[in-house]
Design an enzyme around this catalytic site. Structure first.
Site, mmCIF file in Angstrom:
data_model
loop_
_atom_site.group_PDB
_atom_site.id
_atom_site.type_symbol
_atom_site.label_atom_id
_atom_site.label_comp_id
_atom_site.label_asym_id
_atom_site.label_seq_id
_atom_site.Cartn_x
_atom_site.Cartn_y
_atom_site.Cartn_z
ATOM 1 C CG ASP A 1 8.539 86.415 49.461
ATOM 2 O OD1 ASP A 1 8.586 86.095 48.262
ATOM 3 O OD2 ASP A 1 9.537 86.385 50.214
ATOM 4 C CE LYS B 1 10.039 85.134 53.686
ATOM 5 N NZ LYS B 1 9.776 86.457 53.081
ATOM 6 C CE LYS C 1 12.875 84.880 51.370
ATOM 7 N NZ LYS C 1 12.232 86.037 50.690
#
Length: 221
Positions: A91, A153, A182
């Site tokens: 991430d 995300k 996400k």
């Protein structure tokens, strides 16, 4: 949605600065017990966690976290190091200043560089929605799609706010077909978690979900 199905979408997260190995080991145990999608942990614990869980649960870690303003070479090194240590999901945080300066090519190239470093591992791109305008969020949907990342995300959970339903609704309208979403940060109830999934999110980044499942006091992000 039943709890077991919901948990398969959860990145069980512990990223606080003071996190100890015993605390990391606990969330690894919880992830294995409840069969979450992954544990999301600091890079310094990736090897220990990967060795401890022996492939039972994916290990996710964060790159350029939480501010995103490291150089691309630094993020690339972090990514390669994490994967060598056993991470299977990365991430990364974008350089938000570059986005504000409209340096879109630099952002896209950085994402491409980190995706190349990931190989067949998953790359999620954190854009920190609470610091962006809707126009900037839409632009990042385009860039993440073009750059070939696996996920967009919402948040680190360490800025002014976390995921909102409106952010996921906006992503769903503008992100490419091959990019998943996400929602992370501030998911404070099972009902909210389920709503994010209904809106199209594929993953949820949260430190609270398992505590909520257990009817325990759930502080965190």
């Amino acid at each position: 949605m039943n709890t077991e199905k919901l948990l398969k979408h959860v990145d069980h997260t512990l990223l606080t600065q003071q996190a100890t190995w015993e605390e990391i080991k606990t969330i690894c145990d919880e992830a294995m017990e409840y069969k979450t999608a992954s544990v999301c942990i600091p890079p310094s614990y990736v090897k220990q966690a990967a060795d401890y869980m022996q492939g039972k649960i994916a290990v996710c870690t964060v790159i350029g976290f939480p501010n995103g303003y490291m150089t691309t070479k630094t993020k690339e090194f972090e990514t390669k190091d994490a994967i060598e240590n056993g991470a299977s999901e990365i991430d990364m945080v974008i350089n938000i200043g570059w986005l504000k300066d409209k340096k879109y090519d630099l952002i896209e190239e950085e994402i491409r560089t980190l995706k190349a470093a990931c190989g067949n591992k998953i790359l999620k791109v954190i854009i920190e929605t609470c610091l962006l305008t809707d126009e900037e969020k839409i632009k990042m949907c385009e860039i993440v799609t073009k750059a070939g990342a696996d996920y967009i995300k919402t948040s680190t959970g360490f800025s002014k706010a976390g995921a909102t339903f409106a952010d996921i609704e906006l992503f769903a309208k503008h992100v490419g077909e091959n990019v998943k979403m996400k929602a992370a940060g501030g998911i404070s109830s099972l009902a909210d978690a389920e709503k994010f999934l209904e809106l199209g999110a594929d993953r949820l980044g949260t430190s609270r979900i398992i505590k909520l499942v257990r009817n325990e006091d759930a502080q965190g992000y």
